[in-house]
Design an enzyme around this catalytic site. Sequence first.
Site, short mmCIF file in Angstrom:
data_model
loop_
_atom_site.label_atom_id
_atom_site.label_comp_id
_atom_site.label_asym_id
_atom_site.label_seq_id
_atom_site.Cartn_x
_atom_site.Cartn_y
_atom_site.Cartn_z
N CYS A 174 -15.15 -9.86 -41.42
CA CYS A 174 -14.89 -9.14 -40.16
C CYS A 174 -15.12 -7.64 -40.31
O CYS A 174 -15.73 -7.01 -39.44
CB CYS A 174 -13.45 -9.37 -39.71
SG CYS A 174 -12.92 -11.08 -39.62
N ASP A 175 -14.61 -7.07 -41.41
CA ASP A 175 -14.53 -5.61 -41.52
C ASP A 175 -15.39 -4.99 -42.61
O ASP A 175 -15.47 -3.76 -42.70
CB ASP A 175 -13.07 -5.21 -41.75
CG ASP A 175 -12.16 -5.67 -40.62
OD1 ASP A 175 -12.61 -5.67 -39.47
OD2 ASP A 175 -11.00 -6.04 -40.90
N CYS A 181 -9.86 -9.65 -43.98
CA CYS A 181 -11.10 -10.37 -43.64
C CYS A 181 -12.31 -9.51 -43.96
O CYS A 181 -12.67 -8.62 -43.18
CB CYS A 181 -11.10 -10.77 -42.17
SG CYS A 181 -12.57 -11.69 -41.67
#
Length: 331
Positions: free
Chosen positions: A159-160, A156
Amino acid sequence: MDLFKPLESKGEESKKGSAESSKEHVKVLIIGSGPAGYTAAIYAARANLSPVLYEGLQPGGQLTTTTEVDNFPGYPQGVTGPEMMEDLKKQAERFGTQVRFGMATAADLSKQPYAITIDNDKVITADALIIATGATAKYLGLDSEEKFKGQGVSACATCDGFFYKGQDVAVVGGGDTACEEATYLAGICKKVYMIVRKPYLRASKAMQDRVAATKNIEVLYEHNTKEIVGDMSGVNGAILTNGKGEEVKIDITGFFVAIGHQPNSDIFKEYIDMDETGYITTIPGTSKTNVEGVFACGDVQDKHYRQAITAAGSGCMAALDAERYLGTRIF
């Protein structure tokens, strides 16, 4: 007494008692324990619906494989995925949710109350069912990929990606998702390699044009990942093989896999409407499925956003929809 009824042996009585003890009825059953499931449990419990939640194969969901979570509201200093999931679990239990370990292995939604089999053994019937089973990211299957999950390997970028600001990273995949991840990362990273096993991108023309117009994206066509390399601090490179069978080393600190997700919805296929890839279809603006009294939330019905915060929001919707549904029914 029925004189013609054969007497049951002690063994038969034992089997009958065992079968009865393996059945249980609840008002609201929640399957899944990520942000969607736990949020649904919090709202359902506060509405005095006495929810029972089964955690599934991965208690806490995908976030338990994430180290730092910086984009979930309410954690100004950030939080690890496992810590956040434990917080949500405790909050759900505080209001009376029964959180249990177990995996849903079969479903019968042909009649009410709906029946869910847990671990191929115990049958739970429920007046309302909330499906929050999530989706599983597809990985390449490399040992080194597993080794560095959460330490440079991610599924992701949204997300990261922030953790790799100004660094060189790679994205595996050639579809729309991979192109979207690559262009997102290109806005915060120094350089983005796209590792594509075919001599072309499978993405839509619009997404291909976006990639082509982004100067710091380099597409490596006809390349496959042989190994991800690193040390105690995390990923520092990847070894690829090109179309000629030659090995190529790239220096990266982040390795993002974007080859798709598999929604965990197989046991419901006989009853619930889904798209061609297995994502549950809900009535727009609600968590309602085509089966009355069955609701879906989180990544099992969301193939677009796949964020903890959107999953939590849809979990709230599912609990509210279930509460309203139960309020109109007489069981």
